[in-house]
Design an enzyme around this catalytic site. Structure first.
Site, short mmCIF file in Angstrom:
data_model
loop_
_atom_site.label_atom_id
_atom_site.label_comp_id
_atom_site.label_asym_id
_atom_site.label_seq_id
_atom_site.Cartn_x
_atom_site.Cartn_y
_atom_site.Cartn_z
N VAL A 21 -26.60 95.29 -13.64
CA VAL A 21 -25.69 95.59 -12.54
C VAL A 21 -24.79 96.77 -12.91
O VAL A 21 -24.74 97.78 -12.19
CB VAL A 21 -24.87 94.34 -12.16
CG1 VAL A 21 -23.79 94.69 -11.13
CG2 VAL A 21 -25.78 93.26 -11.60
N ASP A 75 -18.53 99.14 -22.66
CA ASP A 75 -19.23 97.99 -23.25
C ASP A 75 -18.59 97.65 -24.59
O ASP A 75 -18.05 98.53 -25.26
CB ASP A 75 -20.72 98.29 -23.41
CG ASP A 75 -21.54 97.02 -23.47
OD1 ASP A 75 -22.17 96.66 -22.45
OD2 ASP A 75 -21.54 96.33 -24.52
N PHE A 80 -27.39 94.15 -4.72
CA PHE A 80 -28.65 93.59 -4.20
C PHE A 80 -29.89 94.17 -4.87
O PHE A 80 -31.00 94.00 -4.36
CB PHE A 80 -28.72 93.79 -2.68
CG PHE A 80 -27.66 93.02 -1.94
CD1 PHE A 80 -27.82 91.68 -1.65
CD2 PHE A 80 -26.46 93.63 -1.60
CE1 PHE A 80 -26.82 90.95 -1.01
CE2 PHE A 80 -25.46 92.92 -0.95
CZ PHE A 80 -25.64 91.58 -0.66
N LEU A 81 -29.71 94.83 -6.00
CA LEU A 81 -30.88 95.43 -6.65
C LEU A 81 -31.77 94.36 -7.27
O LEU A 81 -31.30 93.30 -7.67
CB LEU A 81 -30.45 96.44 -7.72
CG LEU A 81 -29.67 95.97 -8.95
CD1 LEU A 81 -30.57 95.38 -10.01
CD2 LEU A 81 -28.91 97.13 -9.53
N PHE A 139 -41.80 88.58 0.44
CA PHE A 139 -41.41 87.30 -0.16
C PHE A 139 -42.18 86.12 0.43
O PHE A 139 -41.65 85.02 0.58
CB PHE A 139 -39.89 87.10 -0.09
CG PHE A 139 -39.20 87.86 -1.19
CD1 PHE A 139 -39.13 89.24 -1.13
CD2 PHE A 139 -38.69 87.21 -2.29
CE1 PHE A 139 -38.56 89.98 -2.16
CE2 PHE A 139 -38.11 87.93 -3.34
CZ PHE A 139 -38.04 89.32 -3.27
N LEU A 140 -43.44 86.38 0.77
CA LEU A 140 -44.31 85.30 1.26
C LEU A 140 -45.35 84.95 0.21
O LEU A 140 -46.27 84.19 0.50
CB LEU A 140 -45.02 85.74 2.55
CG LEU A 140 -44.15 85.96 3.79
CD1 LEU A 140 -45.05 86.31 4.99
CD2 LEU A 140 -43.32 84.72 4.14
N ALA A 175 -46.98 83.03 -2.50
CA ALA A 175 -46.93 81.76 -3.24
C ALA A 175 -47.36 82.05 -4.67
O ALA A 175 -48.07 83.02 -4.93
CB ALA A 175 -47.88 80.77 -2.59
N CYS A 202 -31.51 85.63 -11.55
CA CYS A 202 -30.73 85.52 -10.31
C CYS A 202 -31.06 84.28 -9.48
O CYS A 202 -30.20 83.42 -9.28
CB CYS A 202 -30.92 86.77 -9.48
SG CYS A 202 -30.57 88.26 -10.44
N LYS A 238 -41.55 88.56 -13.83
CA LYS A 238 -42.31 89.33 -12.84
C LYS A 238 -42.71 90.63 -13.51
O LYS A 238 -42.27 90.91 -14.63
CB LYS A 238 -41.47 89.58 -11.59
CG LYS A 238 -40.26 90.49 -11.81
CD LYS A 238 -39.61 90.83 -10.48
CE LYS A 238 -38.54 91.89 -10.67
NZ LYS A 238 -37.89 92.28 -9.44
C1 UGA Z 1 -33.41 89.16 -6.93
C2 UGA Z 1 -33.26 89.72 -5.50
O1 UGA Z 1 -34.54 90.10 -5.00
C3 UGA Z 1 -32.31 90.91 -5.45
O2 UGA Z 1 -32.11 91.31 -4.10
C4 UGA Z 1 -30.96 90.49 -6.06
O3 UGA Z 1 -30.04 91.56 -6.06
C5 UGA Z 1 -31.19 90.03 -7.49
O4 UGA Z 1 -32.10 88.90 -7.46
C6 UGA Z 1 -29.87 89.65 -8.10
O5 UGA Z 1 -29.20 88.75 -7.59
O6 UGA Z 1 -29.41 90.35 -9.02
P1 UGA Z 1 -34.91 89.83 -9.06
O7 UGA Z 1 -34.49 88.50 -9.63
O8 UGA Z 1 -34.79 91.02 -9.92
O9 UGA Z 1 -34.06 90.16 -7.72
O10 UGA Z 1 -36.43 89.75 -8.66
P2 UGA Z 1 -37.31 89.42 -7.35
O11 UGA Z 1 -38.24 90.53 -7.16
O12 UGA Z 1 -36.49 88.99 -6.21
O13 UGA Z 1 -38.16 88.17 -7.88
C7 UGA Z 1 -37.56 86.93 -8.23
C8 UGA Z 1 -38.62 85.92 -8.54
O14 UGA Z 1 -39.31 85.52 -7.35
C9 UGA Z 1 -39.73 86.41 -9.49
O15 UGA Z 1 -40.05 85.39 -10.40
C10 UGA Z 1 -40.90 86.71 -8.56
O16 UGA Z 1 -42.15 86.64 -9.20
C11 UGA Z 1 -40.72 85.61 -7.52
N1 UGA Z 1 -41.35 85.93 -6.21
C12 UGA Z 1 -40.92 86.99 -5.48
C13 UGA Z 1 -42.37 85.10 -5.74
O17 UGA Z 1 -42.77 84.12 -6.40
N2 UGA Z 1 -42.92 85.38 -4.52
C14 UGA Z 1 -42.52 86.43 -3.75
O18 UGA Z 1 -43.07 86.62 -2.65
C15 UGA Z 1 -41.49 87.25 -4.25
#
Ligand code: UGA
Length: 436
Positions: free
Chosen positions: A11, A30, A152-153, A249-250, A252, A260, A320
């Protein structure tokens, strides 16, 4: 504007670098001297696409500096952004001790009026407490206001997500604070949603938990698809055309991980409980995810009787693709269980191995053994079984015929649905995935 940023994790560092990129003068603070030296030389302490290029570019302009000397950084700042961690406590609440430390340092250091902006994800109401806390410790006659500006990154796309954010949320309690934050974000040319502080804090949790819910919902439906003979990939495709649902985000899979979603779902559940409310949707989301993470392992255990002495290929360790982060990664839960069962694990991951070694050192662990290899092929060579935990391109590029050719028994449990069931069947690979 002269900006100081406290904390150089995902962040803080990304925000600081992007503020410099749009023209502000930024000092990143830091506590770690080694990390500061590293960043000064243009090396990023986190793995994030495009970040080092921007660091080098803005270090060279002199607009981006790093220091452990918080007092001088905060003294000269018009705005101080707080981006330190808020890790999860054993009861699911957020640990605010890093925020408190920074607030005390700010109170001791500021010499003129300034705006403190909380970027870290904090429970609703924290900004009020932060403002009071700083006031309590201020010993000079200066005005310090506090604003909320949630981040929101997503990891792996952090720089892009910051420079091209869907929107900027600012939560303020005064016109002055609102105007200053608008000014800071003006050069980004992005939509700004300005609300009260508590609403801004809630927007962050509501967004993350909604996305987590969406994933758990798809995992739940996927599990039902398996039982009734439907295919989750087709179901998701059909759903995605409805704009009210959306196409993202669909997917599975093996369940969500990272720093997060797991933390923020538990934190909101805790906040609700603290306020005498039962947040049933989020509770269900957490339960579904816990079960989902080891669903493939349970299936495999049923099929294999035991993993004792078997060569197990593990493809992907990070939560991921595109990151070296292993926090709450489903791979960890599965590796623990496999080692307990005496498995001889050969793991491949293009970025996560150094961190994985801290958790699972190479060599004997209990009844099992952990080995790390440099390619998926090495992991698969003569393996009895393979688990896919992360959707890295290097893993996707392994073709069904490769599993058949390399493995002793072509038996694959895929938590990311990387292959079509037909192509695996054609190559005579025994293949288990999610929701199909
Ligand atoms: C998430 C949010 O997407 C960001 O918007 C937010 O700012 C961030 O948390 C935070 O609060 O700092 P992040 O944790 O980096 O970001 O990663 P994502 O890409 O959202 O994935 C999160 C988890 O969900 C991963 O394990 C990913 O594999 C899983 N996922 C994602 C699924 O299983 N299915 C999906 O369709 C999408």
């Amino acid at each position: 504007m002269n900006i100081a940023v406290a904390g150089t994790g995902y962040v803080g560092l990304v925000a600081g670098v992007c503020f410099a990129e749009v023209g502000h003068t930024v000092t990143c603070v830091d506590v770690d001297e080694k990390k500061v030296k590293l960043m000064e030389s243009g090396v990023s302490p986190i793995y994030e696409e495009g970040l080092e290029e921007l660091m080098k570019k803005n270090n060279a302009t002199g607009r981006l500096k790093y220091t452990t000397d918080y007092a001088s950084a905060y003294a000269g700042a018009d705005a101080i952004f707080i981006g330190v961690g808020t890790p999860e406590m054993p009861d699911g609440s957020a640990n605010l001790s890093f925020i408190a430390t920074v607030c005390r340092q700010i109170a001791e250091s500021v010499v003129h009026d300034c705006l403190v902006v909380v970027k870290s994800t904090v429970p609703v109401g924290t900004n009020d407490k932060v403002e009071q806390f700083i006031k309590d410790f201020l010993d000079k006659d200066v005005k310090v206001e506090v604003a909320s500006n949630p981040e929101f990154l997503a990891q792996g796309t952090a720089v892009h997500d910051t420079l091209h954010a869907a929107r900027i949320i600012i939560g303020t309690e005064s016109k002055e604070a609102e105007t200053k934050l608008m000014e800071i974000y003006e050069p980004f040319h992005l939509p700004i949603v300005s609300v009260k502080r508590r609403s801004a804090e809630m927007i962050k949790y509501a967004c993350n938990d909604f996305l987590a819910l969406k994933i758990s919902y798809m995992n739940d439906i996927a599990n039902l698809c398996e039982l009734v003979g439907a295919d989750i990939e087709d179901v998701a495709k059909g759903m995605s055309y409805d704009k009210r649902i959306g196409e993202r985000f669909l997917n599975a899979g093996i369940g969500f991980g990272g720093s997060c979603f797991p933390k923020d779902t538990k934190a909101l559940k805790f906040l609700a409980k603290q306020n005498g409310y039962e947040l049933k949707t989020v509770e269900a989301c957490v339960d579904v995810n816990t079960r989902q993470k080891t669903r493939l392992y349970e299936k495999a255990k049923d099929r294999m009787i035991t993993f004792d002495g078997l060569k197990v290929a593990v493809l992907g360790l990070t939560f991921k693709a595109g990151t070296d982060d292993l926090r709450e990664a489903p791979s960890s839960d599965n590796i623990k269980l496999l080692l307990e069962q005496g498995a001889d694990i050969y793991a491949f991951d293009p970025a996560g191995v150094p961190r994985a070694k801290l958790q699972f050192p190479e060599g004997e662990i209990g009844r099992g053994r952990m080995n790390y290899v440099a390619s998926p092929e090495e992991a698969l060579d003569q393996a009895n079984i393979c688990f896919v935990f992360t959707e890295w391109p290097e893993i996707k590029s392994i073709r069904p015929a490769d599993y058949k050719r390399l493995m002793k028994i072509p038996l694959v449990y895929d938590g990311r649905n990387l292959y079509s069931t037909e192509e695996m069947r054609e190559e005579k690979v025994e293949y288990y995935s999610i929701g199909r």
